[in-house]
Design a protein around this motif. Structure first.
Motif, PDB file in Angstrom:
ATOM      1  N   TYR A  20     -32.276  85.637 -25.840  1.00  0.00           N
ATOM      2  CA  TYR A  20     -33.405  84.646 -25.931  1.00  0.00           C
ATOM      3  C   TYR A  20     -34.754  85.374 -25.711  1.00  0.00           C
ATOM      4  N   ASP A  21     -34.717  86.522 -24.928  1.00  0.00           N
ATOM      5  CA  ASP A  21     -35.958  87.297 -25.091  1.00  0.00           C
ATOM      6  C   ASP A  21     -36.351  87.908 -26.326  1.00  0.00           C
ATOM      7  N   GLU A  22     -35.089  88.623 -27.001  1.00  0.00           N
ATOM      8  CA  GLU A  22     -35.323  89.221 -28.069  1.00  0.00           C
ATOM      9  C   GLU A  22     -35.822  88.229 -29.367  1.00  0.00           C
ATOM     10  N   ILE A  23     -35.143  86.877 -29.162  1.00  0.00           N
ATOM     11  CA  ILE A  23     -35.375  85.994 -30.282  1.00  0.00           C
ATOM     12  C   ILE A  23     -36.839  85.425 -30.142  1.00  0.00           C
ATOM     13  N   SER A  24     -37.479  85.351 -28.880  1.00  0.00           N
ATOM     14  CA  SER A  24     -38.851  85.036 -28.552  1.00  0.00           C
ATOM     15  C   SER A  24     -39.558  86.280 -29.123  1.00  0.00           C
TER      16      SER A  24
ATOM     17  N   ILE B 288     -46.235  81.008 -32.484  1.00  0.00           N
ATOM     18  CA  ILE B 288     -46.817  81.089 -31.311  1.00  0.00           C
ATOM     19  C   ILE B 288     -46.313  79.903 -30.326  1.00  0.00           C
ATOM     20  N   ARG B 289     -46.510  78.902 -31.000  1.00  0.00           N
ATOM     21  CA  ARG B 289     -46.070  77.383 -30.042  1.00  0.00           C
ATOM     22  C   ARG B 289     -44.594  77.432 -30.013  1.00  0.00           C
ATOM     23  N   GLY B 290     -43.829  77.203 -29.144  1.00  0.00           N
ATOM     24  CA  GLY B 290     -42.663  76.900 -28.815  1.00  0.00           C
ATOM     25  C   GLY B 290     -41.741  78.235 -28.854  1.00  0.00           C
ATOM     26  N   ALA B 291     -42.388  79.459 -28.783  1.00  0.00           N
ATOM     27  CA  ALA B 291     -41.594  80.650 -28.837  1.00  0.00           C
ATOM     28  C   ALA B 291     -41.260  81.176 -27.477  1.00  0.00           C
ATOM     29  N   SER B 292     -41.557  80.420 -26.531  1.00  0.00           N
ATOM     30  CA  SER B 292     -41.279  81.015 -25.292  1.00  0.00           C
ATOM     31  C   SER B 292     -39.799  80.938 -24.797  1.00  0.00           C
ATOM     32  N   VAL B 293     -39.461  81.901 -24.004  1.00  0.00           N
ATOM     33  CA  VAL B 293     -37.747  81.761 -23.763  1.00  0.00           C
ATOM     34  C   VAL B 293     -37.413  80.553 -22.997  1.00  0.00           C
ATOM     35  N   ALA B 294     -38.442  79.787 -22.160  1.00  0.00           N
ATOM     36  CA  ALA B 294     -38.091  78.564 -21.638  1.00  0.00           C
ATOM     37  C   ALA B 294     -37.868  77.652 -22.699  1.00  0.00           C
ATOM     38  N   ASN B 295     -38.458  77.650 -23.750  1.00  0.00           N
ATOM     39  CA  ASN B 295     -38.548  76.648 -24.643  1.00  0.00           C
ATOM     40  C   ASN B 295     -37.266  76.938 -25.796  1.00  0.00           C
ATOM     41  N   LEU B 296     -36.708  78.032 -25.534  1.00  0.00           N
ATOM     42  CA  LEU B 296     -35.673  78.536 -26.553  1.00  0.00           C
ATOM     43  C   LEU B 296     -34.348  78.123 -26.031  1.00  0.00           C
ATOM     44  N   GLN B 297     -34.334  77.944 -24.501  1.00  0.00           N
ATOM     45  CA  GLN B 297     -33.192  77.780 -23.745  1.00  0.00           C
ATOM     46  C   GLN B 297     -32.721  76.305 -23.517  1.00  0.00           C
ATOM     47  N   GLY B 298     -31.735  75.975 -22.948  1.00  0.00           N
ATOM     48  CA  GLY B 298     -30.999  74.590 -22.514  1.00  0.00           C
ATOM     49  C   GLY B 298     -30.273  73.794 -23.467  1.00  0.00           C
ATOM     50  N   LYS B 299     -29.972  72.633 -23.093  1.00  0.00           N
ATOM     51  CA  LYS B 299     -29.226  71.918 -24.081  1.00  0.00           C
ATOM     52  C   LYS B 299     -29.839  70.954 -25.056  1.00  0.00           C
ATOM     53  N   GLY B 300     -29.387  70.581 -25.788  1.00  0.00           N
ATOM     54  CA  GLY B 300     -29.810  69.644 -27.101  1.00  0.00           C
ATOM     55  C   GLY B 300     -28.771  68.417 -27.259  1.00  0.00           C
ATOM     56  N   THR B 301     -28.891  67.836 -28.397  1.00  0.00           N
ATOM     57  CA  THR B 301     -27.988  66.569 -28.605  1.00  0.00           C
ATOM     58  C   THR B 301     -27.148  66.674 -29.854  1.00  0.00           C
ATOM     59  N   CYS B 302     -27.054  67.659 -30.573  1.00  0.00           N
ATOM     60  CA  CYS B 302     -26.231  67.981 -31.661  1.00  0.00           C
ATOM     61  C   CYS B 302     -24.932  68.408 -31.323  1.00  0.00           C
TER      62      CYS B 302
ATOM     63  N   ALA C 235     -19.224  73.128 -21.497  1.00  0.00           N
ATOM     64  CA  ALA C 235     -20.364  72.351 -22.069  1.00  0.00           C
ATOM     65  C   ALA C 235     -21.082  73.265 -23.383  1.00  0.00           C
ATOM     66  N   THR C 236     -21.527  72.356 -24.458  1.00  0.00           N
ATOM     67  CA  THR C 236     -21.917  73.365 -25.498  1.00  0.00           C
ATOM     68  C   THR C 236     -23.464  73.220 -25.502  1.00  0.00           C
ATOM     69  N   LYS C 237     -24.132  74.163 -25.944  1.00  0.00           N
ATOM     70  CA  LYS C 237     -25.424  74.166 -26.222  1.00  0.00           C
ATOM     71  C   LYS C 237     -25.870  73.928 -27.872  1.00  0.00           C
ATOM     72  N   CYS C 238     -26.949  73.242 -28.069  1.00  0.00           N
ATOM     73  CA  CYS C 238     -26.796  72.904 -29.372  1.00  0.00           C
ATOM     74  C   CYS C 238     -27.727  73.875 -29.980  1.00  0.00           C
ATOM     75  N   CYS C 239     -28.235  73.593 -31.211  1.00  0.00           N
ATOM     76  CA  CYS C 239     -29.300  74.505 -32.086  1.00  0.00           C
ATOM     77  C   CYS C 239     -30.571  74.424 -31.408  1.00  0.00           C
ATOM     78  N   VAL C 240     -31.159  75.315 -31.362  1.00  0.00           N
ATOM     79  CA  VAL C 240     -32.321  75.685 -30.892  1.00  0.00           C
ATOM     80  C   VAL C 240     -33.489  74.469 -31.705  1.00  0.00           C
ATOM     81  N   GLY C 241     -33.411  74.289 -32.633  1.00  0.00           N
ATOM     82  CA  GLY C 241     -34.156  73.314 -33.320  1.00  0.00           C
ATOM     83  C   GLY C 241     -34.175  71.976 -32.888  1.00  0.00           C
ATOM     84  N   CYS C 242     -32.792  71.611 -32.813  1.00  0.00           N
ATOM     85  CA  CYS C 242     -32.673  70.476 -32.310  1.00  0.00           C
ATOM     86  C   CYS C 242     -33.052  70.228 -30.757  1.00  0.00           C
ATOM     87  N   HIS C 243     -32.967  71.101 -29.920  1.00  0.00           N
ATOM     88  CA  HIS C 243     -33.359  71.467 -28.343  1.00  0.00           C
ATOM     89  C   HIS C 243     -34.733  71.121 -28.426  1.00  0.00           C
ATOM     90  N   TRP C 244     -35.649  71.782 -29.277  1.00  0.00           N
ATOM     91  CA  TRP C 244     -36.820  71.843 -29.308  1.00  0.00           C
ATOM     92  C   TRP C 244     -37.370  70.353 -29.585  1.00  0.00           C
TER      93      TRP C 244
END
Length: 407
Positions: free
Chosen positions: A20-24, A33-47, A59-68
């Motif tokens: 996530y650091d490298e992606i950020s 700029i907006r939404g590119a923080s590590v905290a915003n890229l992590q976590g679970k989504g709904t898909c 558990a699964t983690k969704c795509c980052v776009g869905c999570h965002w």
């Protein structure tokens, strides 16, 4: 640029094993700029789409776009709230403020979001020292003790606050902002409002200031109606011993008073306003009181909804009110109470406490000037939003226009 526009690139980087650091860092390099923080890229989504391996519990983690998209609305709401309350609201007070708007969120999530969207505010709070009460305090029930006090950090600009807090629940039950501390205003807007709204307290505790004489007088008149009559109906102590209310002023100062004071002091230092002029004093006090009242009201609402460790939420703890309820006939309005005080005590309370000189000689003239001012600067809430976030322009411009209109 919206984060979801880069969903494909983010998914590809994740499939390549990027952290996530490298992606950020990649997003930042692309100008996102907006939404590119590590905290915003992590976590679970709904898909439910898998983008990481080794997730505990299968558990699964969704795509980052869905999570965002799932978290975007909450983050935006917190950003909006931070613009209204400034940098000194912590995660728990912010949680309380969000609750007043019907938004329920875990304080840990609120804190993480605040850190992500306002990192410089977070760093400032981390560096600040908190004033904690070293003396244990205990009240047995709501309505046992009512603590009242005034704040004069802005007294040189014609702004004084008064507040009352219940000792058991920690609920702020009354508050007022006035040009100069005044017995009748404090009685009517703080004490009487609290008693009519919640009931009769067994004891009112204040410092030794004369501005509480009318509150103490009426409290003594009602002494026989109290739930517990074993303790004195009111108690005057040095301010240093009235911790339950005194400790809150540091919170009010950082969230309300100091930003306004910095702006007014800057105008004074620049020679833009002359506080020796009585009309300037009057105009400064009138506008500053209204703007400060916006901030104090927000603080009181947030405080009453925040969670006190080991206790609970003040509004919830105060839900039943005091054991003894009163009627309006038992608690006379300020003018009637002051007449009774004057007749019985043989002394006269100050009915009106001006700050500076009112330049308007008639109601019509005042209404005309007020209409001209409101046409230019009608939104006091926006004015406070700006000054508390270190943007002094709207408040400064409004004050200078008010002085120009009034002279």
């Amino acid at each position: 640029m919206a984060l979801e526009q880069h969903e494909g690139m983010i998914r590809q980087l994740k499939e390549e094993g990027k952290t996530y650091d490298e992606i950020s860092n990649k997003l930042l390099a692309e100008g996102v700029i907006r939404g590119a923080s590590v905290a915003n890229l992590q976590g679970k989504g709904t898909c439910g789409q898998q983008v990481g391996k080794g997730v505990p519990g299968g558990a699964t983690k969704c795509c980052v776009g869905c999570h965002w998209r799932a978290k975007h609305t909450s983050l935006q709401l917190i950003i909006i709230c931070s613009l209204k309350v400034g940098p000194m609201y912590g995660r728990k007070t912010m949680k309380g403020y969000l609750a007043t708007k019907g938004i329920r969120a875990c304080h840990m999530r609120v804190g993480a979001a605040m850190q992500a969207v306002r990192p410089h505010y977070h760093e400032g709070r981390q560096r600040g020292a908190r004033n904690l009460n070293p003396v244990p305090y205990r009240a047995e029930y709501f309505g046992e003790k009512l603590h009242m006090d005034q704040n004069e950090k802005l007294v040189m600009f014609g702004v004084t606050h008064a507040m009352a807090i219940d000792g058991y629940s920690g609920k702020l039950v009354g508050h007022s902002t006035m040009p100069v501390k005044n017995n009748l205003v404090i009685y009517e807007e703080v004490y009487r409002k609290a008693v009519l709204g919640h009931g009769l307290w067994d004891q009112v505790r204040t410092d030794r200031g004369r501005e509480f004489y009318l509150c103490q007088y009426v409290q003594e008149k009602l002494a026989g109606q109290r739930y517990c009559t074993a303790r004195p109906s009111f108690l005057q102590t040095p301010s240093t011993l009235n911790h339950r209310i005194e400790r809150l002023w540091s919170e009010v100062n950082t969230r309300v008073n100091f930003p306004i004071k910095a702006c007014l002091q800057s105008l004074t230092d620049q020679g833009a306003i002359n506080m020796e002029d009585d009309v300037v004093k009057f105009c400064t006090s009138q506008l500053a009181c209204q703007v400060a009242s916006v901030g104090l009201t927000r603080f009181v609402e947030a405080w009453n909804q925040h969670s006190v460790p080991g206790r609970g939420i003040p509004d919830s703890l105060a839900s039943g009110g005091c054991p003894v309820k009163v009627t309006p006939s038992m608690v006379p309005c300020a003018a009637v109470a002051a007449d009774l005080y004057d007749a019985e005590r043989g002394s006269s309370l100050t009915r009106h406490s001006p700050f500076g000189r009112d330049p308007f000689v008639s109601v019509e003239e005042r209404a005309l000037a007020q209409g001209r001012f409101m046409a230019l600067h009608g939104d006091l809430n926006a004015m406070f939003n700006s000054v508390v976030n270190e943007n002094n322009g709207p408040f400064s411009d409004a004050l200078l226009d008010l002085i120009r209109i009034s002279t």
